[in-house]
Design a protein around this motif. Structure first.
Motif, PDB file in Angstrom:
ATOM      1  N   GLY A 127       0.786  -1.219   0.000  1.00 51.08           N
ATOM      2  CA  GLY A 127       0.000   0.000   0.000  1.00 51.08           C
ATOM      3  C   GLY A 127       0.819   1.270   0.000  1.00 51.08           C
ATOM      4  O   GLY A 127       1.738   1.448  -0.807  1.00 51.08           O
ATOM      5  N   ASP A 128       0.533   2.175   0.938  1.00 50.59           N
ATOM      6  CA  ASP A 128       1.191   3.466   0.969  1.00 50.59           C
ATOM      7  C   ASP A 128       2.584   3.361   1.574  1.00 50.59           C
ATOM      8  O   ASP A 128       3.067   2.274   1.907  1.00 50.59           O
ATOM      9  N   SER A 129       3.232   4.505   1.740  1.00 53.19           N
ATOM     10  CA  SER A 129       4.606   4.517   2.228  1.00 53.19           C
ATOM     11  C   SER A 129       4.733   4.032   3.657  1.00 53.19           C
ATOM     12  O   SER A 129       5.825   3.675   4.103  1.00 53.19           O
ATOM     13  N   ASN A 130       3.627   4.001   4.384  1.00 60.88           N
ATOM     14  CA  ASN A 130       3.642   3.504   5.765  1.00 60.88           C
ATOM     15  C   ASN A 130       3.218   2.048   5.875  1.00 60.88           C
ATOM     16  O   ASN A 130       3.098   1.514   6.977  1.00 60.88           O
ATOM     17  N   GLY A 131       2.979   1.399   4.734  1.00 59.06           N
ATOM     18  CA  GLY A 131       2.636  -0.018   4.748  1.00 59.06           C
ATOM     19  C   GLY A 131       1.165  -0.309   4.904  1.00 59.06           C
ATOM     20  O   GLY A 131       0.782  -1.434   5.224  1.00 59.06           O
ATOM     21  N   TRP A 132       0.290   0.684   4.671  1.00 63.81           N
ATOM     22  CA  TRP A 132      -1.141   0.480   4.841  1.00 63.81           C
ATOM     23  C   TRP A 132      -1.853   0.369   3.496  1.00 63.81           C
ATOM     24  O   TRP A 132      -1.615   1.156   2.580  1.00 63.81           O
ATOM     25  N   LYS A 133      -2.742  -0.613   3.390  1.00 64.42           N
ATOM     26  CA  LYS A 133      -3.644  -0.759   2.261  1.00 64.42           C
ATOM     27  C   LYS A 133      -5.060  -0.592   2.783  1.00 64.42           C
ATOM     28  O   LYS A 133      -5.488  -1.306   3.701  1.00 64.42           O
ATOM     29  N   SER A 134      -5.812   0.384   2.247  1.00 69.53           N
ATOM     30  CA  SER A 134      -7.154   0.684   2.736  1.00 69.53           C
ATOM     31  C   SER A 134      -8.206   0.065   1.830  1.00 69.53           C
ATOM     32  O   SER A 134      -8.043   0.026   0.608  1.00 69.53           O
ATOM     33  N   TYR A 135      -9.290  -0.412   2.454  1.00 67.91           N
ATOM     34  CA  TYR A 135     -10.412  -0.981   1.735  1.00 67.91           C
ATOM     35  C   TYR A 135     -11.671  -0.203   2.078  1.00 67.91           C
ATOM     36  O   TYR A 135     -11.885   0.155   3.236  1.00 67.91           O
ATOM     37  N   THR A 136     -12.518   0.045   1.115  1.00 69.49           N
ATOM     38  CA  THR A 136     -13.805   0.658   1.394  1.00 69.49           C
ATOM     39  C   THR A 136     -14.818  -0.437   1.676  1.00 69.49           C
ATOM     40  O   THR A 136     -14.658  -1.585   1.273  1.00 69.49           O
ATOM     41  N   VAL A 137     -15.885  -0.056   2.361  1.00 67.78           N
ATOM     42  CA  VAL A 137     -16.884  -1.030   2.804  1.00 67.78           C
ATOM     43  C   VAL A 137     -18.254  -0.628   2.291  1.00 67.78           C
ATOM     44  O   VAL A 137     -18.621   0.546   2.296  1.00 67.78           O
ATOM     45  N   ASP A 138     -19.005  -1.598   1.814  1.00 68.55           N
ATOM     46  CA  ASP A 138     -20.393  -1.387   1.452  1.00 68.55           C
ATOM     47  C   ASP A 138     -21.182  -1.211   2.742  1.00 68.55           C
ATOM     48  O   ASP A 138     -21.378  -2.170   3.497  1.00 68.55           O
ATOM     49  N   ALA A 139     -21.613   0.003   3.016  1.00 67.87           N
ATOM     50  CA  ALA A 139     -22.260   0.294   4.304  1.00 67.87           C
ATOM     51  C   ALA A 139     -23.577  -0.437   4.467  1.00 67.87           C
ATOM     52  O   ALA A 139     -24.070  -0.616   5.569  1.00 67.87           O
ATOM     53  N   GLY A 140     -24.171  -0.882   3.340  1.00 62.92           N
ATOM     54  CA  GLY A 140     -25.453  -1.559   3.435  1.00 62.92           C
ATOM     55  C   GLY A 140     -25.363  -2.942   4.034  1.00 62.92           C
ATOM     56  O   GLY A 140     -26.224  -3.362   4.793  1.00 62.92           O
ATOM     57  N   ASN A 141     -24.283  -3.661   3.714  1.00 65.73           N
ATOM     58  CA  ASN A 141     -24.185  -5.020   4.238  1.00 65.73           C
ATOM     59  C   ASN A 141     -22.877  -5.273   4.982  1.00 65.73           C
ATOM     60  O   ASN A 141     -22.576  -6.407   5.346  1.00 65.73           O
ATOM     61  N   LEU A 142     -22.118  -4.199   5.236  1.00 61.40           N
ATOM     62  CA  LEU A 142     -20.864  -4.309   5.990  1.00 61.40           C
ATOM     63  C   LEU A 142     -19.957  -5.365   5.384  1.00 61.40           C
ATOM     64  O   LEU A 142     -19.361  -6.167   6.084  1.00 61.40           O
ATOM     65  N   ALA A 143     -19.853  -5.387   4.061  1.00 58.81           N
ATOM     66  CA  ALA A 143     -19.024  -6.400   3.426  1.00 58.81           C
ATOM     67  C   ALA A 143     -18.039  -5.771   2.451  1.00 58.81           C
ATOM     68  O   ALA A 143     -18.381  -4.859   1.707  1.00 58.81           O
ATOM     69  N   ILE A 144     -16.819  -6.252   2.512  1.00 60.04           N
ATOM     70  CA  ILE A 144     -15.846  -5.932   1.479  1.00 60.04           C
ATOM     71  C   ILE A 144     -15.955  -7.043   0.442  1.00 60.04           C
ATOM     72  O   ILE A 144     -15.820  -8.214   0.770  1.00 60.04           O
ATOM     73  N   VAL A 145     -16.191  -6.682  -0.798  1.00 61.88           N
ATOM     74  CA  VAL A 145     -16.382  -7.696  -1.831  1.00 61.88           C
ATOM     75  C   VAL A 145     -15.238  -7.624  -2.839  1.00 61.88           C
ATOM     76  O   VAL A 145     -15.061  -6.629  -3.525  1.00 61.88           O
ATOM     77  N   ASN A 146     -14.459  -8.707  -2.885  1.00 58.89           N
ATOM     78  CA  ASN A 146     -13.398  -8.865  -3.889  1.00 58.89           C
ATOM     79  C   ASN A 146     -12.433  -7.688  -3.927  1.00 58.89           C
ATOM     80  O   ASN A 146     -12.066  -7.202  -4.997  1.00 58.89           O
ATOM     81  N   ASN A 147     -12.029  -7.217  -2.778  1.00 58.68           N
ATOM     82  CA  ASN A 147     -10.980  -6.213  -2.717  1.00 58.68           C
ATOM     83  C   ASN A 147      -9.647  -6.936  -2.595  1.00 58.68           C
ATOM     84  O   ASN A 147      -9.385  -7.618  -1.608  1.00 58.68           O
ATOM     85  N   ASN A 148      -8.821  -6.781  -3.602  1.00 58.09           N
ATOM     86  CA  ASN A 148      -7.575  -7.531  -3.654  1.00 58.09           C
ATOM     87  C   ASN A 148      -6.398  -6.585  -3.559  1.00 58.09           C
ATOM     88  O   ASN A 148      -6.349  -5.572  -4.250  1.00 58.09           O
ATOM     89  N   ASP A 149      -5.447  -6.906  -2.664  1.00 63.47           N
ATOM     90  CA  ASP A 149      -4.276  -6.042  -2.483  1.00 63.47           C
ATOM     91  C   ASP A 149      -3.132  -6.453  -3.403  1.00 63.47           C
ATOM     92  O   ASP A 149      -2.014  -6.002  -3.275  1.00 63.47           O
ATOM     93  N   GLY A 150      -3.427  -7.331  -4.354  1.00 64.48           N
ATOM     94  CA  GLY A 150      -2.390  -7.844  -5.229  1.00 64.48           C
ATOM     95  C   GLY A 150      -1.882  -9.194  -4.773  1.00 64.48           C
ATOM     96  O   GLY A 150      -1.272  -9.943  -5.520  1.00 64.48           O
ATOM     97  N   THR A 151      -2.142  -9.527  -3.510  1.00 62.55           N
ATOM     98  CA  THR A 151      -1.721 -10.806  -2.957  1.00 62.55           C
ATOM     99  C   THR A 151      -2.894 -11.538  -2.305  1.00 62.55           C
ATOM    100  O   THR A 151      -3.067 -12.723  -2.465  1.00 62.55           O
ATOM    101  N   HIS A 152      -3.729 -10.796  -1.575  1.00 60.29           N
ATOM    102  CA  HIS A 152      -4.789 -11.400  -0.793  1.00 60.29           C
ATOM    103  C   HIS A 152      -6.139 -10.765  -1.131  1.00 60.29           C
ATOM    104  O   HIS A 152      -6.209  -9.601  -1.508  1.00 60.29           O
ATOM    105  N   THR A 153      -7.193 -11.547  -0.957  1.00 67.30           N
ATOM    106  CA  THR A 153      -8.554 -11.031  -1.084  1.00 67.30           C
ATOM    107  C   THR A 153      -9.221 -11.149   0.278  1.00 67.30           C
ATOM    108  O   THR A 153      -9.166 -12.199   0.910  1.00 67.30           O
ATOM    109  N   PHE A 154      -9.870 -10.062   0.723  1.00 64.67           N
ATOM    110  CA  PHE A 154     -10.517 -10.076   2.020  1.00 64.67           C
ATOM    111  C   PHE A 154     -12.027  -9.837   1.868  1.00 64.67           C
ATOM    112  O   PHE A 154     -12.456  -9.024   1.064  1.00 64.67           O
TER     113      PHE A 154
END
Length: 265
Positions: free
Chosen positions: A232-259
């Motif tokens: 991610g950024d220079s501090n080592g963080w990768k941020s994900y946005t969340v669908d507020a309707g169902n509190l789910a991250i869908v297919n957000n991939n950091d290049g290595t992992h999907t959460f």
């Protein structure tokens, strides 16, 4: 079966004949010295109205424990690193293993009814397989925040450790949650950063654990960040946005992992 007082061994106490697997059941009391085992052993902890601290009845050898059962609503506290070669039965109450590792060996399994692992790592071994998912029943004293981790394309067996930690992550001050709008826990997946082929994880949390005042869960203020060096950024963080309707991250991939993030009430 130990239910009260101390069982004192003035010589050797030998359990098992090397053919059948004996079971040590303990609700209270203690044994003065570890028994001599002819083979493996099952160890079961049951209700006694207070937390049970493990003692000499729980072998420290990584190859000896077959099944381990926690069935006490007040919980069991492990004195040492512990390896289960058969089934880890989480029936009732938490297993506290602060700064220790509870491992399920290759070929072992977890049977879950209630409770979770608190304070330390839960490690499970992934076999050679096209795809394997294992659920980690980890949490804090406040509640369960389990992880279902999927590994794809394993060509050799390997252990993956996961834990949940109370409080703020040590690098939180450099994240977008530095203003204090953060949950009161975080997950640690593969602490040593040595595991290969980790593909995805479903992170399950209790809504009450994540509340910091924004009860509407606006996606601009609710999300999940992943941290490790080089991400991610220079501090080592990768941020994900969340669908507020169902509190789910869908297919957000950091290049290595999907959460995937989901919640329970």
């Amino acid at each position: 079966t130990l239910t009260l007082g101390t069982f004192t061994t003035n010589g050797n106490l030998t359990l098992g004949d090397g053919i059948t697997t004996p079971t040590i059941s303990r609700s209270s009391g203690s044994i003065s010295a570890a028994p001599t085992l002819a083979g493996s052993v099952n160890v079961a902890y049951s209700e006694n109205g207070s937390n049970i601290a493990t003692g000499a009845e729980l072998p420290t050898s990584a190859s000896v424990i077959n099944n381990l059962t926690a069935n006490s609503s007040n919980g069991v506290t492990l004195a040492n690193n512990t390896t289960v070669n058969g089934t880890l039965n989480l029936t009732a109450g938490n297993i506290t293993n602060t700064n220790k590792t509870l491992s399920v060996a290759d070929g072992g399994s977890v049977s879950y009814t209630s409770g979770h692992v608190v304070g330390g790592k839960l490690t499970q071994v992934y076999p050679v397989a096209a795809e394997t998912t294992k659920t980690y029943h980890v949490g804090t004293s406040d509640g369960l925040a389990q992880v279902a981790a999927t590994v794809v394309g394993k060509t050799s067996t390997e252990a993956l450790d996961i834990s949940e930690v109370s409080g703020a992550q040590s690098n939180l001050s450099t994240s977008r949650f530095a203003n204090g709008n953060s949950a009161n826990f975080y997950w640690v997946i593969d602490e040593a950063n040595t595991f290969t082929d980790f593909d995805s994880a479903t992170l399950v949390f209790t809504v009450a654990d994540a509340l910091w005042g924004d009860v509407d869960f606006d996606s601009s203020t609710f999300g999940i960040d992943e941290h490790y060096d080089g991400l991610g950024d220079s501090n080592g963080w990768k941020s994900y946005t969340v669908d507020a309707g169902n509190l789910a991250i869908v297919n957000n991939n950091d290049g290595t992992h999907t959460f995937t993030l989901t919640s329970v009430t």
